[in-house]
Motif scaffolding. Structure first.
Motif, PDB file in Angstrom:
ATOM      1  N   MET A  15       0.714  -1.125   0.035  1.00  0.00           N
ATOM      2  CA  MET A  15      -0.035   0.134  -0.033  1.00  0.00           C
ATOM      3  C   MET A  15       0.918   1.503  -0.092  1.00  0.00           C
ATOM      4  N   PRO A  16       1.866   1.471   0.721  1.00  0.00           N
ATOM      5  CA  PRO A  16       2.572   2.713   0.788  1.00  0.00           C
ATOM      6  C   PRO A  16       3.291   2.888  -0.599  1.00  0.00           C
ATOM      7  N   VAL A  27      -1.298  13.699   0.109  1.00  0.00           N
ATOM      8  CA  VAL A  27      -2.826  13.661  -0.090  1.00  0.00           C
ATOM      9  C   VAL A  27      -3.680  13.182   0.824  1.00  0.00           C
ATOM     10  N   ALA A  28      -3.370  13.356   2.185  1.00  0.00           N
ATOM     11  CA  ALA A  28      -4.212  12.900   3.131  1.00  0.00           C
ATOM     12  C   ALA A  28      -5.408  13.917   3.280  1.00  0.00           C
ATOM     13  N   ALA A  78      -1.208  11.310  -9.256  1.00  0.00           N
ATOM     14  CA  ALA A  78      -2.521  11.109  -8.429  1.00  0.00           C
ATOM     15  C   ALA A  78      -2.808  12.243  -7.157  1.00  0.00           C
ATOM     16  N   GLN A  79      -3.953  12.984  -7.283  1.00  0.00           N
ATOM     17  CA  GLN A  79      -4.230  14.127  -6.214  1.00  0.00           C
ATOM     18  C   GLN A  79      -4.943  13.424  -4.916  1.00  0.00           C
ATOM     19  N   PHE A  80      -5.372  12.444  -4.903  1.00  0.00           N
ATOM     20  CA  PHE A  80      -6.088  11.679  -3.700  1.00  0.00           C
ATOM     21  C   PHE A  80      -5.967  10.272  -3.937  1.00  0.00           C
ATOM     22  N   ALA A  81      -6.365   9.544  -2.844  1.00  0.00           N
ATOM     23  CA  ALA A  81      -6.327   8.039  -2.724  1.00  0.00           C
ATOM     24  C   ALA A  81      -7.277   7.676  -1.889  1.00  0.00           C
ATOM     25  N   LEU A 100      -2.014   2.287   8.089  1.00  0.00           N
ATOM     26  CA  LEU A 100      -0.815   2.100   6.974  1.00  0.00           C
ATOM     27  C   LEU A 100      -1.361   3.168   5.957  1.00  0.00           C
ATOM     28  N   PHE A 101      -2.573   3.221   5.558  1.00  0.00           N
ATOM     29  CA  PHE A 101      -3.242   3.910   4.464  1.00  0.00           C
ATOM     30  C   PHE A 101      -2.977   5.360   4.944  1.00  0.00           C
TER      31      PHE A 101
END
Length: 357
Positions: free
Chosen positions: A240-241, A329-330, A252-255, A319-320
């Motif tokens: 994931m990281p 992108v938090a 990418a601007q968000f996740a 982790l995410f």
């Protein structure tokens, strides 16, 4: 002769488990040799549905309206939560799901009709709420593109989730929508391992091509993000990281992320897949899934079905969050608006396009 099914090149499932709605079941002959089975071809069927916009009231989805030009998906992702929907059509959730594709050939005309209706309340429409709208046959049929043409005509906002680089073909339409803050795309990335992808998601784009799609979309001024989905415990969760970092590096601007879901017969299909490809990890993966799902392979409850519960679910979420903070992108989300929606002065009914299946 071993009872284990043989893998088919380019397919996720190895067979067709029984349809849960049908009493009739097929049973292999005692001298059946799985190595002699022919490779299953893909067949396409016309879906004469009378409507195209679907609605849901789920509290854990980010949309209420969606359209799916296709039923079934040739990508063949073994874990796909949509596989059981094929059983409503009399098919199996196994190979049938990825080889018998229903095509809603009149989807663009239906969409135009429904958007022009006085009953329509302008809102975000999700493309690929169930199956991937950019699966391989879309390259030829262009149903998704024609639906985007309608959405652009009405300036209705759309969010797309896909595993296919083919989405970049429609950059022109997405740019037009983006000019009205009406387009966002999520590339779904499960793993960065190019050797695992052909087994896990046989006909989806390789990870590097999905990252390239993110870069292309961002450079075109389109809101784009990454969806780490599904996160498979003890198989891909550790990535994931790296996935988030690679996606953000590409633009990418968000996740977002979704924990592995195995509804109905998907659990047995996934278990059989693990036995073929990762026999040494099979029990560890399944036990970790059960730990997320209250001792079962699936939890259908709103609020927990997307994330899971328990210590491993908490670790996955942590982790995410850490990965998003490190990547910058938090808590970012796409910003979409229906303010520019309009009904064109002339709305043709359109003719149903015929496809030579």
């Amino acid at each position: 002769m071993s009872d284990q099914l043989a893998s088919h090149r380019g397919r996720g499932a190895a067979g067709n488990p029984a349809n849960r709605f049908q009493a009739l079941q097929l049973q292999r002959d005692s001298n059946w040799d799985p190595s002699e089975d022919p490779a299953p071809a893909t067949h396409f069927f016309r879906d004469t549905t009378g409507s195209i916009i679907n609605y849901n009231d789920s509290p854990d989805l980010g949309f209420q309206a969606s359209i799916n030009p296709y039923r079934g998906c040739e990508h063949g992702c073994i874990y796909c939560y949509a596989r059981p929907t094929h059983e409503y059509l009399g098919f199996s959730a196994g190979l049938d799901f990825e080889t018998k594709i229903m095509v809603k050939e009149n989807a663009p005309a239906l969409l135009r009709q429904e958007l022009a209706s006085a009953k329509w309340k302008p809102q975000v429409i999700a493309l690929s709420g169930v199956t991937d709208c950019y699966q391989p046959v879309e390259r030829k049929l262009k149903l998704t593109r024609r639906c985007l043409e309608v959405l652009a005509e009405f300036r209705n906002p759309v969010v797309i989730v896909t595993k296919n680089h083919l989405v970049t073909r429609d950059v022109d339409l997405l740019q037009e929508l983006a000019g009205h803050q009406a387009a966002a795309v999520f590339l779904s990335v499960t793993t960065l391992d190019s050797a695992l992808t052909p087994r896990l998601e046989p006909r989806a784009s390789l990870p590097k091509h999905r990252l390239a799609a993110i870069e292309t979309l961002r450079q075109a001024g389109i809101q784009v993000g990454v969806l780490v989905a599904p996160v498979i415990p003890a198989l891909t969760d550790h990535e994931m990281p790296a996935i988030i970092a690679a996606a953000v590096s590409s633009g990418a601007q968000f996740a977002g992320y979704v924990a592995l879901r195995l509804p109905f017969g998907v659990g047995a299909l996934f278990e059989e897949w693990l036995a073929r490809h990762f026999p040494d990890r099979k029990e560890k993966v399944l036990n970790r899934v059960r730990a997320l799902r209250g001792g079962r392979l699936n939890d259908p409850n709103f609020g927990s079905r997307m994330r899971g519960e328990g210590i491993f679910a908490d670790q996955m979420e942590a982790l995410f969050e850490v990965a998003c903070r490190k990547a910058g992108v938090a808590e970012r989300r796409p910003q979409l608006s229906a303010a520019a929606f309009r009904i064109p002065s002339s709305v043709p009914t359109g003719q149903q396009q015929q496809f030579p299946f």
